[in-house]
Design an enzyme around this catalytic site. Structure first.
Site, PDB file in Angstrom:
ATOM      1  N   HIS A 100     -27.139  15.700  -8.957  1.00 27.61           N
ATOM      2  CA  HIS A 100     -28.110  16.063  -7.878  1.00 27.61           C
ATOM      3  C   HIS A 100     -29.468  16.138  -8.011  1.00 27.61           C
ATOM      4  O   HIS A 100     -30.476  15.627  -7.231  1.00 27.61           O
ATOM      5  CB  HIS A 100     -27.344  17.070  -7.170  1.00 27.61           C
ATOM      6  N   GLU A 101     -29.957  17.206  -8.961  1.00 29.60           N
ATOM      7  CA  GLU A 101     -31.181  17.350  -9.069  1.00 29.60           C
ATOM      8  C   GLU A 101     -31.810  16.513  -9.770  1.00 29.60           C
ATOM      9  O   GLU A 101     -33.239  16.074  -9.460  1.00 29.60           O
ATOM     10  CB  GLU A 101     -31.167  18.738 -10.073  1.00 29.60           C
ATOM     11  N   GLU A 145     -31.395  15.800   1.011  1.00 27.27           N
ATOM     12  CA  GLU A 145     -30.114  16.416   0.466  1.00 27.27           C
ATOM     13  C   GLU A 145     -29.242  15.044   0.304  1.00 27.27           C
ATOM     14  O   GLU A 145     -28.447  14.988  -0.571  1.00 27.27           O
ATOM     15  CB  GLU A 145     -29.569  17.322   1.201  1.00 27.27           C
ATOM     16  N   HIS A 157     -33.203  14.098  -7.067  1.00 22.90           N
ATOM     17  CA  HIS A 157     -34.450  14.454  -6.158  1.00 22.90           C
ATOM     18  C   HIS A 157     -35.719  13.808  -6.970  1.00 22.90           C
ATOM     19  O   HIS A 157     -36.664  13.385  -6.330  1.00 22.90           O
ATOM     20  CB  HIS A 157     -34.559  16.038  -6.099  1.00 22.90           C
TER      21      HIS A 157
END
Length: 286
Positions: free
Chosen positions: A143-144, A201, A147
């Site tokens: 997920h990070e 997100e 980004h």
């Protein structure tokens, strides 16, 4: 718990951009096809992120908070390396990024982040307090990383620049320095402290769960991770959730995505481990 604990500081660039530059903002397209307004280019965000990473992780190193335990480091290196293998396969230009991870010894902080250019950190608090499995760590780091892949750092910095530029113009027009000071504070808050947008997100969720599945990690862990995160929140807000808003239907959405992503790698065959640098001393930050 401070909502800005050990958050990288990216202010210098934001404060150097004038209203004229803001009005010349360009557009970019995210990996999901969304149009992004950019004042700060992805390359500028990477440059600023490098400086911020050196400063932030350097300070943590001076405080003796960089983990050197080989078992922990090898675990994070293997998981993250597999994710990066898939990230580079999907976004070949990122092969030139400085992929690295610092594991921060902080038992109270539930957090992880990835800056533009592939520089990452994960805190022992989120690993130990949530008793994370490898699959769940893969969901966090995937997920990070997403980004960064989706240029969300540049996008957040751009929003901060536009706000600050408008306030600087007001300060000049009214000859009131109070506006300029407010602009500085507001730019910092918008760039680093406020939650990522729901759109960002959603993008990071989708890209991240795909990276994890392709890397060989069970996408069902995305659901169990957020269940653990909600339970840990209790009456307070963990650092990770302060910058990662969690709509009530997030687990349900991730569950549906998980079924779709599992089809990409039904046997969960593990990807090769990309050579990610594990940062264990300040000497590695040059």
């Amino acid at each position: 718990m401070s909502q800005n604990l050990h958050r990288p500081r990216l202010l210098p660039l934001a404060l150097s951009v004038t209203l004229t530059g803001a009005l010349l903002a360009g557009c970019s397209t995210s990996p999901t096809g969304r149009s992004q307004l950019m004042v700060v280019t992805p390359d500028q965000a990477i440059t600023e992120s490098k400086s911020a990473y050196v400063s932030t992780v350097g300070e943590l190193g001076t405080e003796g908070k960089l983990v050197t335990d080989s078992k922990t480091l090898n675990r994070i290196k293997t998981i993250t390396g597999r994710l990066v293998t898939e990230a580079v396969a999907k976004f070949p230009k990122t092969a030139n990024w400085s992929w690295s991870v610092a594991v921060i010894d902080d038992a109270e902080t539930l957090n992880a982040w990835c800056m533009a250019g592939g520089r990452m950190a994960i805190y022992t608090g989120i690993i130990d307090k949530l008793d994370l499995t490898d699959d769940e760590i893969a969901q966090i780091m995937g997920h990070e990383i997403s980004h960064a892949l989706a240029n969300h750092t540049a996008e957040q910095m751009s929003r901060a620049v536009l706000i600050n530029a408008g306030l600087q113009a007001t300060a000049a027009a009214t000859e009131n320095n109070q506006y300029a000071l407010s602009g500085t504070a507001l730019a910092a808050k918008y760039a680093l402290q406020l939650p990522n947008s729901r759109t960002a997100e959603t993008e990071a969720d989708r890209i991240g769960i795909e990276l994890a599945a392709r890397a060989g990690y069970n996408p069902a862990a995305a659901v169990s991770l957020w269940e653990k995160m909600k339970k840990a929140a209790g009456g307070s807000t963990p650092e990770f959730m302060s910058t990662h808003p969690s709509p009530s239907n997030r687990s349900k959405t991730l569950g549906k995505l998980g079924t779709e992503m599992l089809a990409l790698n039904p046997t969960l065959k593990k990807a090769a481990v990309y050579p990610v640098t594990m940062v264990t001393s300040t000497s590695q930050l040059q």
